[in-house]
Design a protein around this motif. Structure first.
Motif, PDB file in Angstrom:
ATOM      1  N   SER A  52       0.797  -1.228   0.000  1.00 35.03           N
ATOM      2  CA  SER A  52       0.000   0.000   0.000  1.00 35.03           C
ATOM      3  C   SER A  52       0.827   1.274   0.000  1.00 35.03           C
ATOM      4  N   GLY A  53       2.153   1.145   0.037  1.00 35.70           N
ATOM      5  CA  GLY A  53       2.993   2.329  -0.110  1.00 35.70           C
ATOM      6  C   GLY A  53       3.833   2.657   1.109  1.00 35.70           C
ATOM      7  N   PRO A  54       4.923   3.405   0.906  1.00 35.31           N
ATOM      8  CA  PRO A  54       5.849   3.743   1.995  1.00 35.31           C
ATOM      9  C   PRO A  54       5.232   4.566   3.113  1.00 35.31           C
ATOM     10  N   GLU A  55       4.115   5.255   2.845  1.00 32.11           N
ATOM     11  CA  GLU A  55       3.484   6.033   3.910  1.00 32.11           C
ATOM     12  C   GLU A  55       3.029   5.128   5.063  1.00 32.11           C
ATOM     13  N   ASN A  56       2.871   3.841   4.768  1.00 33.00           N
ATOM     14  CA  ASN A  56       2.472   2.884   5.800  1.00 33.00           C
ATOM     15  C   ASN A  56       3.652   2.059   6.318  1.00 33.00           C
ATOM     16  N   TRP A  57       4.853   2.426   5.891  1.00 32.21           N
ATOM     17  CA  TRP A  57       6.058   1.659   6.244  1.00 32.21           C
ATOM     18  C   TRP A  57       7.141   2.571   6.799  1.00 32.21           C
ATOM     19  N   TRP A 106       2.604   0.386  -5.491  1.00 32.23           N
ATOM     20  CA  TRP A 106       2.348   0.985  -4.188  1.00 32.23           C
ATOM     21  C   TRP A 106       0.853   1.185  -3.964  1.00 32.23           C
ATOM     22  N   THR A 107       0.006   0.534  -4.779  1.00 33.97           N
ATOM     23  CA  THR A 107      -1.443   0.711  -4.621  1.00 33.97           C
ATOM     24  C   THR A 107      -2.162  -0.620  -4.419  1.00 33.97           C
ATOM     25  N   TYR A 108      -1.498  -1.578  -3.799  1.00 32.58           N
ATOM     26  CA  TYR A 108      -2.153  -2.840  -3.466  1.00 32.58           C
ATOM     27  C   TYR A 108      -2.779  -2.685  -2.089  1.00 32.58           C
ATOM     28  N   TYR A 109      -4.042  -2.218  -2.089  1.00 36.13           N
ATOM     29  CA  TYR A 109      -4.769  -1.984  -0.836  1.00 36.13           C
ATOM     30  C   TYR A 109      -5.716  -3.155  -0.576  1.00 36.13           C
ATOM     31  N   PRO A 110      -5.777  -3.729   0.598  1.00 31.74           N
ATOM     32  CA  PRO A 110      -4.901  -3.458   1.740  1.00 31.74           C
ATOM     33  C   PRO A 110      -3.745  -4.435   1.836  1.00 31.74           C
ATOM     34  N   ASN A 111      -3.760  -5.484   1.000  1.00 33.87           N
ATOM     35  CA  ASN A 111      -2.856  -6.609   1.227  1.00 33.87           C
ATOM     36  C   ASN A 111      -1.608  -6.567   0.355  1.00 33.87           C
ATOM     37  N   GLU A 112      -0.512  -6.969   0.941  1.00 32.08           N
ATOM     38  CA  GLU A 112       0.747  -7.069   0.198  1.00 32.08           C
ATOM     39  C   GLU A 112       0.760  -8.336  -0.645  1.00 32.08           C
ATOM     40  N   VAL A 113       1.358  -8.227  -1.840  1.00 33.21           N
ATOM     41  CA  VAL A 113       1.536  -9.384  -2.714  1.00 33.21           C
ATOM     42  C   VAL A 113       3.017  -9.502  -3.042  1.00 33.21           C
ATOM     43  N   ASN A 114       3.554 -10.694  -2.828  1.00 34.92           N
ATOM     44  CA  ASN A 114       4.963 -10.964  -3.151  1.00 34.92           C
ATOM     45  C   ASN A 114       4.997 -12.370  -3.710  1.00 34.92           C
ATOM     46  N   SER A 115       4.851 -12.485  -5.019  1.00 32.70           N
ATOM     47  CA  SER A 115       4.704 -13.815  -5.612  1.00 32.70           C
ATOM     48  C   SER A 115       5.396 -13.903  -6.963  1.00 32.70           C
ATOM     49  N   THR A 116       5.708 -15.129  -7.342  1.00 34.88           N
ATOM     50  CA  THR A 116       6.314 -15.396  -8.651  1.00 34.88           C
ATOM     51  C   THR A 116       5.719 -16.699  -9.191  1.00 34.88           C
ATOM     52  N   ILE A 117       5.312 -16.671 -10.443  1.00 38.11           N
ATOM     53  CA  ILE A 117       4.788 -17.867 -11.099  1.00 38.11           C
ATOM     54  C   ILE A 117       5.636 -18.148 -12.335  1.00 38.11           C
ATOM     55  N   TRP A 135      11.038  10.390   2.512  1.00 36.54           N
ATOM     56  CA  TRP A 135      11.900  10.697   1.362  1.00 36.54           C
ATOM     57  C   TRP A 135      11.545   9.842   0.150  1.00 36.54           C
ATOM     58  N   PHE A 136      10.839   8.741   0.349  1.00 29.54           N
ATOM     59  CA  PHE A 136      10.425   7.899  -0.780  1.00 29.54           C
ATOM     60  C   PHE A 136       9.604   8.692  -1.799  1.00 29.54           C
ATOM     61  N   PHE A 137       8.943   9.757  -1.347  1.00 27.18           N
ATOM     62  CA  PHE A 137       8.098  10.557  -2.227  1.00 27.18           C
ATOM     63  C   PHE A 137       8.808  11.807  -2.737  1.00 27.18           C
ATOM     64  N   ASN A 138      10.076  11.944  -2.432  1.00 28.38           N
ATOM     65  CA  ASN A 138      10.890  13.060  -2.917  1.00 28.38           C
ATOM     66  C   ASN A 138      11.656  12.583  -4.142  1.00 28.38           C
ATOM     67  N   LYS A 139      11.326  13.116  -5.303  1.00 30.38           N
ATOM     68  CA  LYS A 139      11.919  12.617  -6.553  1.00 30.38           C
ATOM     69  C   LYS A 139      13.438  12.728  -6.557  1.00 30.38           C
ATOM     70  N   GLY A 193       9.979   5.577  -8.023  1.00 30.06           N
ATOM     71  CA  GLY A 193       9.081   5.157  -6.970  1.00 30.06           C
ATOM     72  C   GLY A 193       9.017   3.660  -6.770  1.00 30.06           C
ATOM     73  N   ALA A 194       7.850   3.084  -7.062  1.00 24.80           N
ATOM     74  CA  ALA A 194       7.620   1.664  -6.791  1.00 24.80           C
ATOM     75  C   ALA A 194       8.622   0.766  -7.509  1.00 24.80           C
ATOM     76  N   MET A 195       9.040   1.157  -8.712  1.00 21.81           N
ATOM     77  CA  MET A 195       9.957   0.270  -9.435  1.00 21.81           C
ATOM     78  C   MET A 195      11.350   0.260  -8.827  1.00 21.81           C
ATOM     79  N   GLY A 196      11.743   1.354  -8.151  1.00 27.24           N
ATOM     80  CA  GLY A 196      13.032   1.364  -7.470  1.00 27.24           C
ATOM     81  C   GLY A 196      12.952   0.738  -6.095  1.00 27.24           C
ATOM     82  N   ASP A 197      11.797   0.869  -5.463  1.00 26.08           N
ATOM     83  CA  ASP A 197      11.592   0.325  -4.131  1.00 26.08           C
ATOM     84  C   ASP A 197      11.365  -1.180  -4.182  1.00 26.08           C
TER      85      ASP A 197
END
Length: 345
Positions: A159-164, A241-252, A172-176, A182-186
Motif C-alpha cells: 500500500s505504499g511507503p506512507e504505511n512503512w 504501491w497501490t495494493y490496498y490493503p494486502n501485500e503481494v509478493n509472488s512469482t509464477i 523521502w520515498f516521495f521526494n523525486k 518510486g515503486a519500481m526502485g523500491d
C-alpha cells in the motif's frame, strides 16, 4: 579485525535500519553495534538506546573516522547510496548498501571499483533471493523436472511507503530527488534481481509502462515491465504501491513440463503442478512481508556478517546489484521512449 566480533555502524536510522538491519545485527552474538548515524539527532539517540549502540552521531564523516568500525550498513535515501558507500569503502569499511545501490550506472560502477581498489566487500541488500521459499524453488528448478522456464510473472506490491516509513507521508520515498524513482526502485529492483537469479538467465530486453495512478506524488506508484531473458524466456515484472490493503509478493513460472507458484498460495510456500497431473505442495517458511506473520529474519545481515568473517565474500555483491539496477534504468528509458530497451550487462 582485532576481535572475533564484527564491529558495525549504521548510517541512516529510518525504517529499514530499525526493522531489519539493527534487530538482525543485535540478534547475532558475533556483532557489536558501535555507532548509529542520522541527520536527526533525536532519532539517532532513540535508535542508540533501543539497540544498544555505543554512539549516536549526526555526521557520516565522524562515524567513518572510528577505527574500530569494520563495516557499515548504508540505509540512507537512494540519492546518497553511492556517495556514502564510496566514502565508507575509501575509509576501509566493508559496506552493505540498501537497494537500489545507486541512481545511475556510472555511480554503481564507481562503487564496484571502490570495493576492488580498497580491498573491502560491497554487498547490496537484495533480500528476495535469501528467502527460504526462493532458495528452495531454485534448488527444485535445478533438478530439471520442470524443464525450461518459458514465461513468468513476478509481482511485488503493497500500500505504499506512507504505511512503512518512519516519516509516513512525508517520507523521502516521495521526494523525486532523493528517491529518483518510486515503486519500481523500491520493489521492482528486488524482482529484477530475483527473477534473473532464480531462473539463472540474465534480463536482456525491457519494455515498460510506468505511471502514477492513485497517489498524489511526483514519482511512479505503479510499474509493469515486460522482460526478455538472454535465453529467450519472456515475462512480466509488476511493482505497485497501490495494493490496498494486502501485500503481494509472488512469482509464477510457466515451464515446459509444468507450473511453479511461489508465494501465491495462503498455506504452501511453493506449489508445483506438473503436466502429467502430479502436484507438489511445499510448506517452507514465509515470504518476507511488512505485515505481521511474515518472515522475521531477512537473511541479509546474516549473509553480510558471515561473508566478512569467513573471508568468502558475498553472492549478492556490487556486480549483482549493478545488474538489477541496469534492468530498472532500462525500464525507465523504455517507458519514456515507448520502445524496447536492451540491457547491457
Amino acid at each position: 579485525m582485532t576481535t572475533n566480533k564484527l564491529r558495525v555502524g549504521v548510517i541512516g536510522c529510518g525504517a529499514i535500519a530499525q526493522r531489519r538491519h539493527l534487530p538482525e545485527y543485535l540478534a547475532r552474538h558475533d556483532v557489536e553495534i558501535v555507532a548509529v548515524c542520522d541527520f536527526s539527532e533525536e532519532r539517532a539517540n532513540q535508535v542508540k538506546e533501543q539497540f544498544g549502540a555505543q554512539y549516536a552521531i549526526t555526521s557520516t564523516e565522524q562515524l567513518l573516522a572510528f577505527d574500530e568500525i569494520d563495516a557499515v550498513s548504508v540505509c540512507t535515501p537512494n540519492q546518497f547510496h553511492a556517495a556514502v558507500s564510496i566514502q565508507a569503502m575509501k575509509a576501509g569499511k566493508h559496506v552493505l548498501c540498501e537497494k537500489p545501490m545507486a541512481t545511475t550506472i556510472e555511480e554503481a560502477r564507481e562503487m564496484v571499483k571502490a570495493a576492488e581498489e580498497n580491498g573491502v566487500y560491497l554487498m547490496v541488500g537484495h533480500n528476495q533471493r535469501l528467502m527460504p521459499v526462493h532458495q528452495k524453488a531454485k534448488e527444485m528448478l535445478k533438478l530439471g523436472k520442470l524443464g525450461k522456464v518459458l514465461t513468468f510473472a513476478t509481482t511485488f506490491g503493497h500500500s505504499g511507503p506512507e504505511n512503512w516509513s518512519v516519516d509516513g507521508a512525508k517520507s523521502w520515498f516521495f521526494n523525486k530527488d532523493q528517491a529518483f524513482v518510486g515503486a519500481m526502485g523500491d520493489l521492482g529492483v528486488h524482482k529484477a534481481d530475483l527473477i534473473a537469479w532464480l531462473i539463472d538467465d540474465p534480463i536482456a530486453e525491457v519494455s515498460a509502462l510506468v505511471g502514477t495512478l492513485h497517489k498524489e506524488i511526483p514519482i511512479d506508484d505503479n510499474a509493469i515491465f515486460l522482460l526478455k531473458t538472454s535465453g529467450g524466456s519472456i515475462g512480466t515484472l509488476t511493482a505497485s504501491w497501490t495494493y490496498y490493503p494486502n501485500e503481494v509478493n509472488s512469482t509464477i513460472l510457466y515451464c515446459e513440463r509444468g507450473t511453479m507458484k511461489i508465494g501465491a498460495d495462503p498455506v504452501y510456500g511453493i506449489v508445483v503442478e506438473y503436466a502429467d497431473g502430479v502436484k507438489e505442495h511445499i510448506e517452507i517458511g514465509k515470504i518476507q512481508t511488512n505485515s505481521e506473520g511474515g518472515q522475521t529474519n531477512s537473511g541479509v545481515i546474516d549473509h553480510f556478517v558471515e561473508g566478512i568473517l569467513s573471508g568468502e565474500g558475498h553472492e549478492i555483491n556490487g556486480l549483482e546489484g549493478l545488474r538489477a539496477l541496469e534492468v530498472i534504468l532500462a525500464g525507465v528509458e523504455a517507458a519514456k521512449s515507448g520502445q524496447i530497451r536492451k540491457v547491457s550487462h
